[in-house]
Structure formats: structure tokens, C-alpha cells
Write a protein that holds these residues in place. Sequence first.
Motif, PDB file in Angstrom:
ATOM      1  N   GLU A 175     -12.995  -4.284   1.054  1.00 16.25           N
ATOM      2  CA  GLU A 175     -12.496  -3.565   2.227  1.00 16.25           C
ATOM      3  C   GLU A 175     -11.033  -3.166   2.062  1.00 16.25           C
ATOM      4  OE1 GLU A 175     -16.088  -5.635   2.990  1.00 16.25           O
ATOM      5  OE2 GLU A 175     -14.160  -6.456   2.290  1.00 16.25           O
ATOM      6  N   SER A 176     -10.201  -4.078   1.573  1.00 16.78           N
ATOM      7  CA  SER A 176      -8.780  -3.753   1.400  1.00 16.78           C
ATOM      8  C   SER A 176      -8.576  -2.725   0.296  1.00 16.78           C
ATOM      9  CB  SER A 176      -7.972  -5.021   1.107  1.00 16.78           C
ATOM     10  OG  SER A 176      -8.445  -5.693  -0.045  1.00 16.78           O
ATOM     11  N   TYR A 181      -5.641  -6.088  -4.606  1.00 16.48           N
ATOM     12  CA  TYR A 181      -6.366  -6.217  -3.347  1.00 16.48           C
ATOM     13  C   TYR A 181      -7.645  -7.009  -3.601  1.00 16.48           C
ATOM     14  CZ  TYR A 181      -3.078  -3.025  -1.247  1.00 16.48           C
ATOM     15  OH  TYR A 181      -1.922  -2.474  -0.772  1.00 16.48           O
ATOM     16  N   LEU A 194       0.816  -1.220   0.000  1.00 13.37           N
ATOM     17  CA  LEU A 194       0.000   0.000   0.000  1.00 13.37           C
ATOM     18  C   LEU A 194       0.851   1.273   0.000  1.00 13.37           C
ATOM     19  CD1 LEU A 194      -3.285   0.631   1.918  1.00 13.37           C
ATOM     20  CD2 LEU A 194      -1.456   2.321   2.029  1.00 13.37           C
ATOM     21  N   GLN A 214      -8.702   5.139   0.128  1.00 15.94           N
ATOM     22  CA  GLN A 214      -8.694   6.214   1.114  1.00 15.94           C
ATOM     23  C   GLN A 214      -7.295   6.772   1.319  1.00 15.94           C
ATOM     24  OE1 GLN A 214     -10.676   4.031   4.221  1.00 15.94           O
ATOM     25  NE2 GLN A 214     -12.683   4.892   3.734  1.00 15.94           N
ATOM     26  N   SER A 215      -6.262   5.903   1.260  1.00 18.39           N
ATOM     27  CA  SER A 215      -4.883   6.373   1.359  1.00 18.39           C
ATOM     28  C   SER A 215      -4.540   7.287   0.194  1.00 18.39           C
ATOM     29  CB  SER A 215      -3.923   5.178   1.384  1.00 18.39           C
ATOM     30  OG  SER A 215      -2.570   5.596   1.318  1.00 18.39           O
ATOM     31  N   THR A 268       0.824   3.830  -3.202  1.00 13.86           N
ATOM     32  CA  THR A 268       0.432   5.223  -2.997  1.00 13.86           C
ATOM     33  C   THR A 268       1.531   6.173  -3.454  1.00 13.86           C
ATOM     34  OG1 THR A 268      -0.952   4.589  -1.103  1.00 13.86           O
ATOM     35  CG2 THR A 268      -0.355   6.907  -1.298  1.00 13.86           C
ATOM     36  N   SER A 318      -6.487  10.592   0.479  1.00 17.09           N
ATOM     37  CA  SER A 318      -5.942  11.411   1.556  1.00 17.09           C
ATOM     38  C   SER A 318      -4.638  12.084   1.143  1.00 17.09           C
ATOM     39  CB  SER A 318      -5.715  10.539   2.788  1.00 17.09           C
ATOM     40  OG  SER A 318      -5.070  11.276   3.813  1.00 17.09           O
ATOM     41  N   GLN A 343     -10.732  -0.468  -0.509  1.00 19.90           N
ATOM     42  CA  GLN A 343     -11.211   0.801   0.032  1.00 19.90           C
ATOM     43  C   GLN A 343     -10.144   1.458   0.898  1.00 19.90           C
ATOM     44  OE1 GLN A 343     -15.363   1.032   1.057  1.00 19.90           O
ATOM     45  NE2 GLN A 343     -14.891   2.076   2.977  1.00 19.90           N
ATOM     46  N   GLN A 344      -9.377   0.642   1.631  1.00 20.99           N
ATOM     47  CA  GLN A 344      -8.278   1.185   2.432  1.00 20.99           C
ATOM     48  C   GLN A 344      -7.232   1.853   1.539  1.00 20.99           C
ATOM     49  OE1 GLN A 344      -6.112  -1.773   4.661  1.00 20.99           O
ATOM     50  NE2 GLN A 344      -5.042  -0.260   5.921  1.00 20.99           N
ATOM     51  N   LEU A 345      -6.890   1.206   0.420  1.00 17.90           N
ATOM     52  CA  LEU A 345      -5.949   1.815  -0.521  1.00 17.90           C
ATOM     53  C   LEU A 345      -6.540   3.091  -1.108  1.00 17.90           C
ATOM     54  CD1 LEU A 345      -3.435   1.894  -2.305  1.00 17.90           C
ATOM     55  CD2 LEU A 345      -4.599   0.337  -3.890  1.00 17.90           C
TER      56      LEU A 345
END
Length: 481
Positions: free
Chosen positions: A238-239, A234, A203, A245-246, A207, A249, A241-243
Motif C-alpha cells: 500500500e505504501s 516502503y 515521499l 501513484q505520486s 519523487t 502523477s 503504491q502511494q509512492l
Amino acid sequence: MSFSEGISDSAPGPTSSAAPNPSGRLSIPEIIRKKRDGENLQQDEIRYFVQAVTRRALQDGQIGAMLMAIRLQGMEPNEILALTREMATSGRILEWPEKWRGLLVDKHSTGGVGDKVSLPLVPALVACDCKVPMISGRGLGYTGGTLDKLESVPGFVVSQSPEQMKHILEAVGCCIVEQSQELVPADKVLYALRDVTATVDSLPLITGSIMSKKVAENISALVLDVKFGSAALYPTLESAQQLAQSLVSVGTQLKINTAAVLSRMDGPLGRRVGHSLEVLESLECLEGRGPEDLRELVTTLGGTLLWQCGRAGSLPEGTAHIARALDNGTALRTFQAMLQAQGVEADVARALCAGTEEQRLQVLRRAQAQEELVAQRGGTVQQILALPLARTLHGLGAGRTQKGQAINHRVGAELLVSVGQRVRKGSPWIRIHYESPALSDADRHSLQGALILEDSEPFAPSLKVVKTILPQTHPEMARRK
């Protein structure tokens, strides 16, 4: 163009629990050790590592060790932000005419099988009055890279200087180029080594790689196509979505209006996989034809970008603008102009964009051998698994197994059936294009396992797009508060 600072260094760096080096000097082995042991890196340590990578002052083994340490131990948000900033400023931050402010946009995908979205999307955005200075990448693992697809077109030059990029944007409105020694050179080194060190799915590295190129482009808005599924980096929503959001952000903190779209990647996107075959399918999309799932992603991602940069009042309006550019030929004409601006001879570009499929195949060249596989029983297609298909094509020469390896642009596959379709036993369902090595019995067995059939009624396949993540600073989000 000139060098530009581009980003402030005022953001706080990550903290470390370790005592500082007594000598006061930074050390690459010590930095690797800290991350290997799960400690947070200081901003100056991250800067030191990235600058050493840029100068080619490190051995590949040292870089690989650092990549693996990051892959295993991860990074805190402040570390990821610092890594992205340092990678972006390892080269030039592009500068553009003031009149283009607010019009410079881009898209990036985390990679998928058959993902050729950039080829029709970029010219469609230009047809809607945007500018797109896309810095793209090559294939990672079993996923194909946009640059590899475009290099299947004879004469296409992906290496362009910042000055050449500006000239092409002035003349055409878009370009798709590689990161050079001037543009994000640190990522150029790290990207190639991630592919051969099993660190593609990290991740922090994803990013940093994606966002550093976008920061260097000096764009106003960015949309990210983050894939999830059995053939994505991924596998779960859920995983992914974590990426997403990173990415959103980091992009937002670095002053880019960033949104993300989550899309499925269990089966191939479209019906053609492989570099030259995907160019053919992209041309169909640019003519207002082609697979519905490809058009869905192109119009959704493009519509999101038009909304983000104010060229459309809503997502549906932006989607309609992109669809119109595909249907009325303006996107196709822009694509032809981009090909010529990046080195393709005029008659070759014309044959691709205005010719028949046979004329297009003469330009792109067909593989020496084609073989169709037939359904081993009857039923309704529930899924066509992308991963076995991609791995087989990778082994046939469509991907790289080591740094700098040449690929065969003609290797690929055509799906002859669709999800939800009823097929009869013995009917062809896939056509494989190959040269050397030849298709083996093991390859055939693996491919047959990709076709999932059940005794059920035909059905309409589900949409690819599942969710959109918008930045908190987006005008629509502000209106909801």
C-alpha cells in the motif's frame, strides 16, 4: 545542445495559510520554519530554496533541517510538483535531434538489495531501437547505486557533459551518467545529504529526486520499479503504491508517459550482491543466462517501456523483444560499446563482455578474503532476508556512512542456495567477499539470521512483479474507456 526552458511555470503553486513576510523578502530560516510547522510552501519559496542549494549558498545544516522538515511534515501534491520542476530547471534541460522524438526512454528503481536491472536493461532497450540517456545515482543507505556498480569497472567515467552524452547516444544509443553541475545540480547536493540525514524514505524527496532527473533528460517514456517489502524504503504494498501513484502523477503532469511496476524486495534480487559481483551477474543476464528473477524484471520493465513508446503492440510483445535482445547477443554488444564510449579500454571491455568468468574477475578484482557460511540445520529455504545481508555488507565497506566516503567495490556476497530449495545441515549457503574490516562473529550471527528454513517440501519461488500502474493517458487506458 543549448539551455532549454523545458517546463512551463503556468501550473498553480501551493497555497500557504501563513501571512507573507512583511519585508517582502524571502528568508531561508523562515522557509524552514514554515515547513517545520507543517505549513504549505509557495512556489516562489520552493524556487528560492532550490536556487540557494544550487548556488551552494546554504550550510549543510540548513539543507539538512529542510530535508528533515519535509520528511516529517510531508508536502502537498502541488508542492511536490513545484519542487520537482525547480530541481529539474536548476540545470540544463537536454535537447535532442528531432529524429529521436518518441524513442527516448528511461527506467528508474527506488532501490533494492542486489538490484542491478539497469545494467542489462539499458543496452537491451537500445537493441530494440530506443535511446536511453540515463542520469543515475549512487547508493543511498544500504542500497547499492548503479553508478557505484559501474565504477567497479576500471576506467568507466560517470561524469559526462550534455555534449558528451549526445555524442555517446549518437554512437551507441545509451549512456549511464551522474547528475553534474549542468544536469540537476540541486539534486546532486540534496541526494548526498539525504543519505546522511535519515531522510532517504521521504515521499516528496524521492519523487522530486527521481522525476527531476527524468525531466532533465527530456525523455518521452519512463517506467519506474517501485520496491516494497522488508528491504525496501516502503515495507508494504500500500505504501509503495502511494509512492508509485505520486511518481506517475508528477511524470504525467510534466509531459512524460510514466508507468510504474511494483516489485517485491524482501530477498535480494538475483544471487550476487555487491558492486563488482553485480556487474558479473549483469553480464550473465546479457548473455541470456543468470537468475530468473533478474530476467523477469528486466524483460517486464523493458517490455512496458517498448509498449509505452509504441515499439511494441502489447506488453507480451515488448517483453519478447527484450528477451530476444538478451538471448541473441545484441544487448551484450551494446553494453560493450557503452563501456568503451564511457572510458573503458577496448581490451578491458572485451574481456568483460566476451571473456570467461575468471577473465572477468581478473578485470574486476576479487576481494582478498572469501568465507562460506553453512546451514545450521536442514530444511527448505522459505526466505533469504535481504536487510541483514545488506547491513552487514554496508558495515564491511560496501556502503557509505558519511558524505563523500569511498566504498569498496569488491565487498559482496554470493547466495549459494535459492528460495524453495531443500538444503542439508552443514551445507554452504552463502559466500561473503570482504577485506578490511574483517568478517566478525557478530556479522556471522546476523547473516545466519537471514536464512529462514522450514520443514516443508521444495517449491517454486513467487514472481517479483506484483502490479503495474499505468497513466490515465496511456493508449491502453484510453481504449478501455
